[in-house]
Design a protein around this motif. Structure first.
Motif, PDB file in Angstrom:
ATOM      1  N   MET A   1       0.846  -1.193   0.000  1.00  0.00           N
ATOM      2  CA  MET A   1       0.000   0.000   0.000  1.00  0.00           C
ATOM      3  C   MET A   1       0.883   1.244   0.000  1.00  0.00           C
ATOM      4  O   MET A   1       0.587   2.242  -0.647  1.00  0.00           O
ATOM      5  N   MET A   2       1.988   1.172   0.742  1.00  0.00           N
ATOM      6  CA  MET A   2       2.889   2.312   0.770  1.00  0.00           C
ATOM      7  C   MET A   2       3.580   2.479  -0.578  1.00  0.00           C
ATOM      8  O   MET A   2       3.772   3.585  -1.053  1.00  0.00           O
ATOM      9  N   VAL A   3       3.925   1.323  -1.153  1.00  0.00           N
ATOM     10  CA  VAL A   3       4.605   1.366  -2.439  1.00  0.00           C
ATOM     11  C   VAL A   3       3.722   2.012  -3.495  1.00  0.00           C
ATOM     12  O   VAL A   3       4.170   2.775  -4.329  1.00  0.00           O
ATOM     13  N   SER A   4       2.425   1.728  -3.414  1.00  0.00           N
ATOM     14  CA  SER A   4       1.538   2.141  -4.490  1.00  0.00           C
ATOM     15  C   SER A   4       1.455   3.666  -4.622  1.00  0.00           C
ATOM     16  O   SER A   4       0.995   4.175  -5.625  1.00  0.00           O
ATOM     17  N   LEU A   5       1.875   4.402  -3.572  1.00  0.00           N
ATOM     18  CA  LEU A   5       1.879   5.860  -3.672  1.00  0.00           C
ATOM     19  C   LEU A   5       2.735   6.317  -4.850  1.00  0.00           C
ATOM     20  O   LEU A   5       2.382   7.244  -5.560  1.00  0.00           O
TER      21      LEU A   5
ATOM     22  N   SER B   1       1.155  -7.295 -18.980  1.00  0.00           N
ATOM     23  CA  SER B   1       0.018  -7.731 -18.180  1.00  0.00           C
ATOM     24  C   SER B   1       0.120  -7.186 -16.760  1.00  0.00           C
ATOM     25  O   SER B   1       1.216  -6.998 -16.230  1.00  0.00           O
ATOM     26  N   ASP B   2      -1.057  -6.946 -16.156  1.00  0.00           N
ATOM     27  CA  ASP B   2      -1.088  -6.450 -14.788  1.00  0.00           C
ATOM     28  C   ASP B   2      -0.536  -7.479 -13.812  1.00  0.00           C
ATOM     29  O   ASP B   2       0.052  -7.128 -12.790  1.00  0.00           O
TER      30      ASP B   2
ATOM     31  N   ALA C   1       2.281  -6.848 -11.055  1.00  0.00           N
ATOM     32  CA  ALA C   1       2.091  -7.092  -9.623  1.00  0.00           C
ATOM     33  C   ALA C   1       3.204  -7.970  -9.081  1.00  0.00           C
ATOM     34  O   ALA C   1       3.722  -7.734  -7.986  1.00  0.00           O
ATOM     35  N   ARG C   2       3.605  -8.989  -9.870  1.00  0.00           N
ATOM     36  CA  ARG C   2       4.702  -9.868  -9.436  1.00  0.00           C
ATOM     37  C   ARG C   2       5.992  -9.069  -9.306  1.00  0.00           C
ATOM     38  O   ARG C   2       6.754  -9.237  -8.356  1.00  0.00           O
TER      39      ARG C   2
END
Lengths: 178, 156
Positions: B11-15, B28-29, B33-34
């Protein structure tokens, strides 16, 4: 009996203290190479002085070598350079240089100005062999035996003390076998 | 627990996640994600308290590039991890594998919890035993005690 049980917390605290105390002064940045006991990764790299010549991993066969990873961008490499020159000239140590993520002209200039301790210089501008070796901070110096097996990795500057206490015994040990 | 931590870290990374797709584009998504998971789980050998996603060290960039290249080549997560462990050692895994050397590391929390449970059980059992033993007065003793306590009452 019960009174003895009261000492359990004290004993646990002392044990924890001993464990933590043992860690004081250890250098957490000192990592053992994952390649100890394994052959030098296969590579095909151009010679630093002679771009048309390509060296392969068989350059380590036949005698114990030091593999020194360096670059002109690395201040600590400048520190150890004079010691390497001395080791090569006076002690006859077979040193193979790996010029790591560097510029060929700058590297050649460095060697002509400061002396060239390397029996052979590999040129690795992309850091490919460096990556396969797990180099994480130049300078690094590997002891490679006569069969091309990595025996030891030293991260940091090679000076007289490191040579006398760590590297020379290893070079002797593996040189004696070969 | 590990999953919750991973989730939190992701979640922190996604910033700053938007930036990563510019540098490391994936078709591909799922692969993306991997990639995010892997670079968050792998540790930089130079900046030892950062994963290779956070670290700006050149070596961390090389490692990210290698992870990216291997994922595009269709490598599995395990193959990527193995490739980096073979070069840099188990140090690079924030979550070390369970084997003979790391057994103590993984098992110590279990031992501590079991030990705590045993101690609590011991304390409870022992205090129960004590309750039982204090109740067992003989009739004579009880009468004597009541006489003494009653006498005290009248005196005050």
């Amino acid at each position: 009996m019960r009174r003895i049980l009261l000492f359990i917390p004290v004993a646990l605290a002392v044990a924890l203290g001993i464990v933590l105390f043992a860690g004081i002064g250890k250098d957490p940045t000192h990592l053992e190479s994952a390649l100890i006991g394994k052959p030098v990764p296969a590579f095909a790299l151009a010679d630093l002085q002679n771009p048309d010549r390509v060296h392969h991993d068989d350059v380590f066969k036949g005698q114990v070598s030091l593999l020194n990873v360096w670059g002109t961008w690395c201040p600590a490499c400048r520190d150890e350079h004079d010691d390497l020159v001395r080791l090569a000239a006076e002690e006859g140590v077979h040193i193979i240089g790996l010029n790591y993520k560097d510029n060929r002209d700058a590297a050649l200039q460095w060697l002509s100005r400061l002396g060239n301790p390397y029996a052979l210089s590999l040129f690795d501008p992309q850091g490919k062999l460096g990556f396969d070796l797990g180099v994480y901070g130049a300078p690094e110096t590997y002891v490679v035996d006569a069969d091309g097996i990595v025996r030891y990795r030293h991260v940091g500057v090679v000076n007289d003390q490191v040579w006398n206490e760590i590297l020379q015994p290893l070079v002797r040990q593996y040189g004696g076998q070969g | 627990m590990a999953r919750v931590l991973l989730l939190l870290s992701m979640m922190m990374v996604s910033l700053s996640a938007a930036a990563i797709t510019d540098v490391y584009p994936f078709d591909s998504d799922a692969d993306e994600a991997r990639f995010r998971t892997l670079v968050a789980e792998l540790r930089c050998p130079k900046c030892q308290n950062q994963n290779i996603f956070d670290s700006n060290a050149p070596i961390a960039k090389d490692m990210r590039d290698e992870v990216y290249r291997m994922l595009l080549d269709g490598a599995s997560d395990q193959e990527v991890k193995d490739a980096l462990v073979n070069r840099f050692g188990e140090f690079v895994l924030y979550k070390p594998e369970f084997n003979q050397r790391t057994a103590l590391l993984w098992v110590t929390p279990l031992i501590a919890i079991l030990g705590g449970i045993l101690i609590v059980i011991g304390v409870v059992v022992r205090s129960r035993q004590r309750e039982h033993s204090t109740v067992s007065l003989t009739d004579d003793e009880r009468r004597k005690a009541e006489r003494i306590l009653g006498g005290d009452d009248s005196a005050s």
